[in-house]
Design an enzyme around this catalytic site. Structure first.
Site, PDB file in Angstrom:
ATOM      1  CE  LYS A  75      -1.873   2.819   2.783  1.00  0.00           C
ATOM      2  NZ  LYS A  75      -1.753   4.008   1.913  1.00  0.00           N
ATOM      3  CD  GLU A 121      13.250   0.695   9.507  1.00  0.00           C
ATOM      4  OE1 GLU A 121      13.645   1.605  10.278  1.00  0.00           O
ATOM      5  OE2 GLU A 121      13.883  -0.356   9.321  1.00  0.00           O
ATOM      6  CB  CYS A 175      13.132   8.594   8.796  1.00  0.00           C
ATOM      7  SG  CYS A 175      13.677   7.393   7.601  1.00  0.00           S
ATOM      8  CD  GLU A 212      10.540  12.392  11.613  1.00  0.00           C
ATOM      9  OE1 GLU A 212       9.420  11.911  11.850  1.00  0.00           O
ATOM     10  OE2 GLU A 212      11.458  11.754  11.068  1.00  0.00           O
TER      11      GLU A 212
HETATM   12  P1  NAD Z   1       1.755   8.395   8.055  1.00  0.00           P
HETATM   13  O1  NAD Z   1       2.403   7.614   9.100  1.00  0.00           O
HETATM   14  O2  NAD Z   1       0.397   8.939   8.333  1.00  0.00           O
HETATM   15  O3  NAD Z   1       1.649   7.558   6.679  1.00  0.00           O
HETATM   16  C1  NAD Z   1       2.578   6.574   6.266  1.00  0.00           C
HETATM   17  C2  NAD Z   1       1.817   5.430   5.574  1.00  0.00           C
HETATM   18  O4  NAD Z   1       0.924   4.838   6.507  1.00  0.00           O
HETATM   19  C3  NAD Z   1       0.926   5.876   4.400  1.00  0.00           C
HETATM   20  O5  NAD Z   1       0.904   4.860   3.421  1.00  0.00           O
HETATM   21  C4  NAD Z   1      -0.449   5.986   5.049  1.00  0.00           C
HETATM   22  O6  NAD Z   1      -1.498   5.827   4.133  1.00  0.00           O
HETATM   23  C5  NAD Z   1      -0.404   4.816   6.004  1.00  0.00           C
HETATM   24  N1  NAD Z   1      -1.332   4.951   7.134  1.00  0.00           N
HETATM   25  C6  NAD Z   1      -1.722   6.088   7.764  1.00  0.00           C
HETATM   26  N2  NAD Z   1      -2.606   5.789   8.737  1.00  0.00           N
HETATM   27  C7  NAD Z   1      -2.780   4.442   8.725  1.00  0.00           C
HETATM   28  C8  NAD Z   1      -3.562   3.533   9.495  1.00  0.00           C
HETATM   29  N3  NAD Z   1      -4.363   3.944  10.479  1.00  0.00           N
HETATM   30  N4  NAD Z   1      -3.492   2.222   9.226  1.00  0.00           N
HETATM   31  C9  NAD Z   1      -2.679   1.764   8.247  1.00  0.00           C
HETATM   32  N5  NAD Z   1      -1.916   2.578   7.467  1.00  0.00           N
HETATM   33  C10 NAD Z   1      -1.962   3.907   7.714  1.00  0.00           C
HETATM   34  O7  NAD Z   1       2.722   9.557   7.700  1.00  0.00           O
HETATM   35  P2  NAD Z   1       2.337  10.920   6.961  1.00  0.00           P
HETATM   36  O8  NAD Z   1       1.083  11.555   7.421  1.00  0.00           O
HETATM   37  O9  NAD Z   1       2.380  10.626   5.537  1.00  0.00           O
HETATM   38  O10 NAD Z   1       3.495  11.829   7.510  1.00  0.00           O
HETATM   39  C11 NAD Z   1       3.391  12.410   8.816  1.00  0.00           C
HETATM   40  C12 NAD Z   1       4.718  12.448   9.473  1.00  0.00           C
HETATM   41  O11 NAD Z   1       5.255  11.135   9.598  1.00  0.00           O
HETATM   42  C13 NAD Z   1       5.790  13.181   8.718  1.00  0.00           C
HETATM   43  O12 NAD Z   1       5.720  14.536   8.827  1.00  0.00           O
HETATM   44  C14 NAD Z   1       7.013  12.584   9.335  1.00  0.00           C
HETATM   45  O13 NAD Z   1       7.290  13.179  10.563  1.00  0.00           O
HETATM   46  C15 NAD Z   1       6.639  11.160   9.552  1.00  0.00           C
HETATM   47  N6  NAD Z   1       7.094  10.266   8.462  1.00  0.00           N
HETATM   48  C16 NAD Z   1       8.175   9.500   8.686  1.00  0.00           C
HETATM   49  C17 NAD Z   1       8.627   8.660   7.682  1.00  0.00           C
HETATM   50  C18 NAD Z   1       9.819   7.802   7.869  1.00  0.00           C
HETATM   51  O14 NAD Z   1      10.437   7.394   6.900  1.00  0.00           O
HETATM   52  N7  NAD Z   1      10.169   7.443   9.075  1.00  0.00           N
HETATM   53  C19 NAD Z   1       7.985   8.608   6.465  1.00  0.00           C
HETATM   54  C20 NAD Z   1       6.854   9.394   6.266  1.00  0.00           C
HETATM   55  C21 NAD Z   1       6.414  10.208   7.295  1.00  0.00           C
END
Ligand code: NAD
Length: 472
Positions: free
Chosen positions: A167, A242, A276, A368
């Protein structure tokens, strides 16, 4: 059903994802979302394909993965252009990202025929262990490195004999969809690797809660990671996380300051800071603080923000308007900015490189930001540097700059993080393990043991006691 999406949208589930070019704010295309019913059907197809895949001779599985790697290699430019359009990455970076997918597929293919078990000495027989595939694995990927991070879960999972349901993030599904087409062209069985675009709370939840999904690999925010960990408990799903980071870049007075300052911009501005591993806390020994900043300023200005499609561009826009709002919230008008870069005028989710004077406990120094913003924190001695470096719930990466080899090892061992670099900011290679301490994650990806995270160890004991009755 009402819900709040990762993009901050509330309301009923969307039927289409709108994919926006972050450098122009133009709509590129729309992509249908995957409903929970479609997730269920995908799991059934994946489970059937997995049985076929796991039954293949190891050499044939390895060969098929190498063909997939070659197919990616033949489409590096096309994949990179897609990544540039949907995520705003500079084209050179995007080419590296597509190359990373190819390399990881090749590297993982090499593991298929080396997935050996053990023969363990025991009394009364022979004891063997087998590395069995888990079955169907869900990979939930973020938008910051859509291609590589998707591959970090997918390639070793496939190599270990699993099926993968990927996904992608809501904003960046296009490269993942193209990779699935290339997998089919390369001869992977239909249904073995499927891409299921959709919103986290709907499509993601359906995967996480599905009883026939054996493992979830999640990369994203710590908040969502914690929720998934709780959800996985219901079916005792295996889980790799991660999550975020707030990594230190520690500059000691005995460092090659010119080199440290020249390298620092890339460590928090690469990918517009949406990384990250970004070294977003620059800890500088007080005696060289002013000199280091003098050297850092021209280096930050030399890191060019501009059209991601131009060859000379170092930094593109942020991924979305929402991400820009998030980043802005950390830099109020009166923020103590030491350095401010420039960005193009006009449309696009641009945000300039920003270096702030920090103090421990500041929101910008603690959380972050996931944007091109770093804070500078002075320290007096090695003990204080280590204490500041560890003064965070995160523990993903970190760098230290020194000419003292003993100190380099001492401080590397003392910083509670999964990936440390000395006189360098490199922390990700497909052949070395990657993952976080503390709230930065759970488990490791990449490196020589990556396939093991996608297997169960089965122990089999064969008695060698003679039979009580002689066979005829
Ligand atoms: P997020 O954690 O909301 O999304 C990451 C992935 O998880 C996406 O594919 C999203 O659709 C999915 N997701 C979200 N909610 C979910 C749920 N309840 N169940 C299953 N899957 C779900 O991250 P974001 O909103 O895209 O970004 C927010 C913050 O997260 C960023 O500003 C950053 O601080 C952090 N981030 C970190 C990384 C990393 O590599 N560690 C990557 C992206 C974002």
């Amino acid at each position: 059903m009402q819900h709040a999406t990762a993009q901050g949208r509330t309301g009923p589930p969307a039927e289409q994802l709108e994919i926006i070019n972050p450098a122009t704010e133009e709509l590129i295309t729309t992509v249908p979302v995957t409903t929970p019913q479609q997730v269920d059907a995908a799991v059934t197809r994946a489970a059937a394909a997995q049985r076929t895949w796991a039954a293949l001779a190891p050499a044939d599985r390895a060969r098929t993965l190498r063909r997939f790697a070659s197919a990616v290699d033949g489409h590096i430019e096309e994949l990179a252009v897609l990544e540039t359009r949907e995520a705003g990455h500079p084209l050179g970076n995007a080419c590296w990202e597509a190359g990373n997918v190819r390399d990881l597929l090749d590297y993982s293919a090499g593991g298929v025929e080396r997935l050996t078990g053990q023969q363990i000495p025991v009394a009364g027989g022979v004891n063997l262990t087998f590395a069995e595939p888990l079955g169907v694995v869900a990979v939930i990927a973020p938008w910051n490195f859509p291609m590589p991070v998707a591959a970090w879960g997918t390639a070793p999972a496939l190599a270990a004999g699993n099926a993968v349901l990927l996904k992608p993030a809501e904003t960046t599904p296009l490269t993942a969809l193209r990779l699935a087409e290339l997998a089919l062209e390369a001869g992977l069985p239909e249904g073995l690797f499927q891409v299921l675009p959709g919103e986290g709370p709907v499509t993601g939840t359906a995967l996480v809660e599905h009883p026939r999904v054996a493992k979830v690999v999640f990369t994203g925010s710590t908040a969502v990671g914690k929720r998934l960990m709780a959800q996985c408990a219901a079916t005792v799903k295996r889980l790799t996380l991660e999550l975020g980071g707030k990594s230190p870049n520690i500059v000691f007075a005995d460092a090659d300051l010119e080199r440290a300052a020249a390298a620092a911009p890339g460590s928090f501005l690469d990918n517009t800071g949406q990384d990250c591993c970004a070294r977003s806390r620059i800890l500088v020994q007080r005696s060289v603080h002013d000199r280091f900043l003098e050297l850092l300023e021209p280096a930050v200005h030399a890191f060019r923000a501009g059209n991601p499609a131009d060859a000379g561009t170092d930094m593109g826009p942020l991924v979305s308007a929402r991400q820009r709002e998030r980043v802005r919230s950390y830099v109020p008008e009166d923020a103590p900015a030491l350095i401010r870069g420039t960005v193009p005028e006009g449309p696009g989710f641009w945000y300039p490189a920003t270096v702030l004077a920090g103090a421990p406990g500041d929101r910008a120094a603690a959380e972050e930001i996931f944007g091109p913003v770093a804070v500078v924190l002075p320290f007096d001695d090695e003990d204080e540097a280590v204490r500041l470096a560890n003064d965070t719930d995160y523990g993903l990466s970190g760098s230290l700059w020194t000419r003292d080899g003993a100190r380099a090892l001492r401080v590397s061992r003392a910083v509670a993080a999964g990936n440390l670099s000395v006189n360098s900011h490199a922390s990700v290679r497909y052949s070395t393990p990657f993952g976080g301490y503390k709230q930065s994650g759970l488990g490791r990806e990449l490196g020589p043991d990556a396939l093991a995270a996608f297997t169960e160890t089965k122990n089999v004991f064969l008695s060698t006691e003679p039979s009580t009755r002689e066979s005829p």
